[in-house]
Design a protein around this motif. Sequence first.
Motif, mmCIF file in Angstrom:
data_model
loop_
_atom_site.group_PDB
_atom_site.id
_atom_site.type_symbol
_atom_site.label_atom_id
_atom_site.label_comp_id
_atom_site.label_asym_id
_atom_site.label_seq_id
_atom_site.Cartn_x
_atom_site.Cartn_y
_atom_site.Cartn_z
ATOM 1 N N ALA A 108 0.829 -1.201 0.000
ATOM 2 C CA ALA A 108 0.000 0.000 0.000
ATOM 3 C C ALA A 108 0.864 1.251 0.000
ATOM 4 O O ALA A 108 1.864 1.312 0.727
ATOM 5 C CB ALA A 108 -0.890 0.018 1.241
ATOM 6 N N TYR A 116 -6.876 0.537 3.488
ATOM 7 C CA TYR A 116 -6.769 -0.911 3.311
ATOM 8 C C TYR A 116 -7.061 -1.658 4.612
ATOM 9 O O TYR A 116 -7.624 -2.754 4.588
ATOM 10 C CB TYR A 116 -5.392 -1.290 2.774
ATOM 11 C CG TYR A 116 -5.191 -0.973 1.314
ATOM 12 C CD1 TYR A 116 -5.835 -1.711 0.326
ATOM 13 C CD2 TYR A 116 -4.351 0.058 0.909
ATOM 14 C CE1 TYR A 116 -5.657 -1.421 -1.018
ATOM 15 C CE2 TYR A 116 -4.163 0.352 -0.434
ATOM 16 C CZ TYR A 116 -4.821 -0.391 -1.391
ATOM 17 O OH TYR A 116 -4.641 -0.101 -2.721
ATOM 18 N N HIS A 135 5.794 3.061 0.811
ATOM 19 C CA HIS A 135 4.823 1.963 0.802
ATOM 20 C C HIS A 135 4.938 1.160 2.093
ATOM 21 O O HIS A 135 6.001 1.138 2.724
ATOM 22 C CB HIS A 135 5.099 1.005 -0.365
ATOM 23 C CG HIS A 135 4.665 1.509 -1.688
ATOM 24 N ND1 HIS A 135 5.320 2.503 -2.366
ATOM 25 C CD2 HIS A 135 3.631 1.126 -2.482
ATOM 26 C CE1 HIS A 135 4.717 2.725 -3.522
ATOM 27 N NE2 HIS A 135 3.691 1.897 -3.620
#
Length: 145
Positions: A108, A116, A135
């Motif tokens: 992500a 998420y 990320h």
Amino acid sequence: MEIRVLRFDELDARTAYDVWRLRQAVFVVEQACPYPDLDGRDPEPGTRHVVGLLDGAVAGYARVLDDGDEARVGRVVLAREARGRGLSEPVLRAAIDAVGDRASVLDAQSPLAGWYAGFGYAVCGPEFLEDGIPHLPMRRPPTPR
């Protein structure tokens, strides 16, 4: 939004072109990350292409890869004109449905980790840079069906 989950050989030429154009427009151009989006995994037998159509045009997309014991969700994207309308949720839900009861992982972009998490993903490692963008690796455990 109409959602279709397709294998590579089920993508007609127009849809495939529009999917790759969307991925390029957002990940390569908008986010200024020159990388090989066409990485050879799209045509794999276990890959599922989650295509979100808005008024017949590709407006959202996610790719589900078969990595053996777990699935990998990636390339989650919405066209600029489709953002801010809650349309990413049905795309991700369809990707999770395509995963089935297996565990799944994703990388992500760090500001989206909370989003998420709302779908059952939890951070499972340290933050890293990919193409200059922070990320976080995330994992969703297998779910009994």
